[in-house]
Write a protein that holds these residues in place. Sequence first.
Motif, PDB file in Angstrom:
ATOM      1  N   PHE A  90       0.832  -1.215   0.000  1.00 22.20           N
ATOM      2  CA  PHE A  90       0.000   0.000   0.000  1.00 22.20           C
ATOM      3  C   PHE A  90       0.860   1.257   0.000  1.00 22.20           C
ATOM      4  O   PHE A  90       0.725   2.115  -0.880  1.00 22.20           O
ATOM      5  CB  PHE A  90      -0.914  -0.038   1.226  1.00 22.20           C
ATOM      6  N   THR A  91       1.777   1.364   0.956  1.00 18.87           N
ATOM      7  CA  THR A  91       2.578   2.584   1.064  1.00 18.87           C
ATOM      8  C   THR A  91       3.582   2.714  -0.082  1.00 18.87           C
ATOM      9  O   THR A  91       3.993   3.818  -0.436  1.00 18.87           O
ATOM     10  CB  THR A  91       3.346   2.622   2.398  1.00 18.87           C
ATOM     11  N   GLY A  92       3.975   1.562  -0.680  1.00 21.74           N
ATOM     12  CA  GLY A  92       4.933   1.609  -1.766  1.00 21.74           C
ATOM     13  C   GLY A  92       4.298   1.706  -3.135  1.00 21.74           C
ATOM     14  O   GLY A  92       5.008   1.721  -4.156  1.00 21.74           O
ATOM     15  N   PHE A  93       2.978   1.770  -3.207  1.00 15.34           N
ATOM     16  CA  PHE A  93       2.275   1.891  -4.491  1.00 15.34           C
ATOM     17  C   PHE A  93       2.575   3.262  -5.084  1.00 15.34           C
ATOM     18  O   PHE A  93       2.142   4.295  -4.567  1.00 15.34           O
ATOM     19  CB  PHE A  93       0.778   1.714  -4.263  1.00 15.34           C
ATOM     20  N   ALA A  94       3.342   3.282  -6.185  1.00 15.08           N
ATOM     21  CA  ALA A  94       3.901   4.536  -6.708  1.00 15.08           C
ATOM     22  C   ALA A  94       2.875   5.666  -6.896  1.00 15.08           C
ATOM     23  O   ALA A  94       3.137   6.813  -6.501  1.00 15.08           O
ATOM     24  CB  ALA A  94       4.633   4.259  -8.012  1.00 15.08           C
ATOM     25  N   LEU A 358      -9.588   2.675  -2.166  1.00 10.28           N
ATOM     26  CA  LEU A 358      -9.476   1.942  -3.418  1.00 10.28           C
ATOM     27  C   LEU A 358      -8.035   1.506  -3.677  1.00 10.28           C
ATOM     28  O   LEU A 358      -7.775   0.368  -4.099  1.00 10.28           O
ATOM     29  CB  LEU A 358      -9.991   2.810  -4.567  1.00 10.28           C
ATOM     30  N   VAL A 359      -7.086   2.402  -3.401  1.00  9.04           N
ATOM     31  CA  VAL A 359      -5.677   2.109  -3.646  1.00  9.04           C
ATOM     32  C   VAL A 359      -5.197   0.946  -2.785  1.00  9.04           C
ATOM     33  O   VAL A 359      -4.363   0.142  -3.227  1.00  9.04           O
ATOM     34  CB  VAL A 359      -4.804   3.360  -3.392  1.00  9.04           C
ATOM     35  N   PHE A 360      -5.699   0.839  -1.550  1.00 11.24           N
ATOM     36  CA  PHE A 360      -5.248  -0.264  -0.691  1.00 11.24           C
ATOM     37  C   PHE A 360      -5.485  -1.604  -1.380  1.00 11.24           C
ATOM     38  O   PHE A 360      -4.599  -2.462  -1.437  1.00 11.24           O
ATOM     39  CB  PHE A 360      -5.960  -0.237   0.661  1.00 11.24           C
ATOM     40  N   PHE A 361      -6.685  -1.799  -1.920  1.00  8.56           N
ATOM     41  CA  PHE A 361      -7.006  -3.078  -2.550  1.00  8.56           C
ATOM     42  C   PHE A 361      -6.355  -3.204  -3.925  1.00  8.56           C
ATOM     43  O   PHE A 361      -5.896  -4.287  -4.303  1.00  8.56           O
ATOM     44  CB  PHE A 361      -8.526  -3.240  -2.648  1.00  8.56           C
ATOM     45  N   ALA A 362      -6.286  -2.106  -4.686  1.00  9.62           N
ATOM     46  CA  ALA A 362      -5.638  -2.152  -5.998  1.00  9.62           C
ATOM     47  C   ALA A 362      -4.152  -2.475  -5.867  1.00  9.62           C
ATOM     48  O   ALA A 362      -3.595  -3.227  -6.666  1.00  9.62           O
ATOM     49  CB  ALA A 362      -5.831  -0.822  -6.723  1.00  9.62           C
ATOM     50  N   ALA A 367       0.498  -6.086  -6.641  1.00  6.96           N
ATOM     51  CA  ALA A 367       1.640  -6.745  -5.987  1.00  6.96           C
ATOM     52  C   ALA A 367       1.548  -8.269  -6.105  1.00  6.96           C
ATOM     53  O   ALA A 367       2.552  -8.939  -6.377  1.00  6.96           O
ATOM     54  CB  ALA A 367       1.700  -6.332  -4.519  1.00  6.96           C
ATOM     55  N   TYR A 368       0.348  -8.817  -5.924  1.00  6.38           N
ATOM     56  CA  TYR A 368       0.181 -10.272  -6.040  1.00  6.38           C
ATOM     57  C   TYR A 368       0.467 -10.736  -7.467  1.00  6.38           C
ATOM     58  O   TYR A 368       1.071 -11.784  -7.687  1.00  6.38           O
ATOM     59  CB  TYR A 368      -1.246 -10.694  -5.653  1.00  6.38           C
ATOM     60  N   PHE A 369       0.020  -9.952  -8.434  1.00  8.75           N
ATOM     61  CA  PHE A 369       0.236 -10.292  -9.844  1.00  8.75           C
ATOM     62  C   PHE A 369       1.737 -10.318 -10.151  1.00  8.75           C
ATOM     63  O   PHE A 369       2.225 -11.222 -10.836  1.00  8.75           O
ATOM     64  CB  PHE A 369      -0.479  -9.270 -10.726  1.00  8.75           C
TER      65      PHE A 369
END
Length: 519
Positions: A90-94, A358-362, A367-369
């Motif tokens: 979450f925190t590292g999602f650019a 929304l970003v938390f789940f996206a 990341a899983y992908f």
Amino acid sequence: MSEKVKKKKLTLLDRVEKIGNALPHPATIFLILSAVIVVLSAILSAAGVSVTYEGINRTTNTVEEMTVTVQSLLSREGVQYLFKSAVTNFTGFAPLGTVLVALLGVGLAEGTGLIGSLLKKLVMSTPKRLITVVVVLAGVLSSIASDAGYVVLIPLGAIIFLSMGRHPIAGLAAAFAGVSGGFSANVMVGPTDSLLAGLTTEGAKLADPNYVVEMTGNWWFLIASTVLITVIGTIVTEKIVEPRLGKYTGDAIVEESAMTVSKEEQRGLRFAGIATLLSVAGLAALVVPANGFLRGTDAGIQGILKSPFMDSMVLIIALVFAIAGIAYGVGSKVVKNDKDVMNLMGKSMASMGSYIVLVFFASQFVAYFNYSNLGTIIANKGAEMLKVIGLQGIPLVILFILVVAFINIFMGSASAKWAILAPVFVPMLMEVGFTPEFTQMAYRIGDSTTNLISPLMSYFALIVTFAARYDKKSGIGTLISTMVPYSVFLLIGWTLLLIVWFVCNLPLGPGASIFLPGF
């Protein structure tokens, strides 16, 4: 085009929207997709799915043989990853940091009234028939500032159209088409050109160890592409997207009386203009001199393109907007002290609450992908399919573009895909006479045009949030159905431009041709 054909096309898009919006909330969709990836990774891992290929190590920039297997998210290590990585995913999602930092400045400028006053000026001074052109072109040109166009221009496109009595989602779509669909095009070379040229060079060395691809290798074609994308984006907006959306009847209505600029606003704009000029002068002093603090170590234009200045573009944009916004607020008497400034910043952050959820789940889904290596395997399987088909020449190039466009839906990073595909297709097409610059340009066309319809595109969740401001019922279906015409026509038009370039044997950039010597 007959009315019957138009009706069929609109009906098809309406069905896409209806199906998409019948799905759960976008955040729930990403949660479900995350669960699908978890289960799928376990099944494919148990089946032993893997690929071995020659790819470019993006750390050392050298070609190496790599073997990639599907990593199960239901193994011991995978389950530990699910729990341990949730916060950093979450925190590292650019896009999260980019959006929030930029919004501190842009939100302040909007809160003081600066952006509203500038839009009034724009609406009153620009002919209505040119607004769409300006919005799309600005979106294409924004790629020189990396991802700033997503945060700044796309919401502005919606506001501009709303200010002119047009549908705001049409303005959002026009800006999105320019920013994302035309991300590879520009009239100037930028960081993307440098990044891709380095990877293309490594691919070319497999066939010719002395071959070097310059960052200007696609420059002439990209300038022509900028014009083409602007034209296509404008026509699609005005002939397909806006008529389909119809008249806007939402709550966000701009009153006619609000389209006048008061004396206080005029004074605020003068203050903002002076502050902006001083900001630009200060930045120039940090970048232009050879020993500038924000300048890179390379000589010439490279010292700017590869520099701390370009790496800090999001913060710089936030600062410029914040300084201009404060100056406007002081001039228009909206801002009286520092408390007013901080309160306005707080309000801009509060407006992003739904986006943060929304970003938390996206971010978990993306990341899983990536962890499962599914994107890498899809890219390689697509490359292998092209190799065994045995096509040559333009048919091969067209199929290559289509395959890249398809892969781009599942693997958004331009550099990650090209690190996998360049060692395969650059030397392969060199064998039939095509230069690496030509192959690189074909890749860029496929890589850009399906950004608009890919939920895996980093900023897709943000655009869904922007659209929901004007239509609370809108969702992923609304956005995809709106952007499909842009994606289709950009893919067709841009590919045709490349074919014309091929037939006329025009240079792709300074010293960069389509054919290798002897072909």
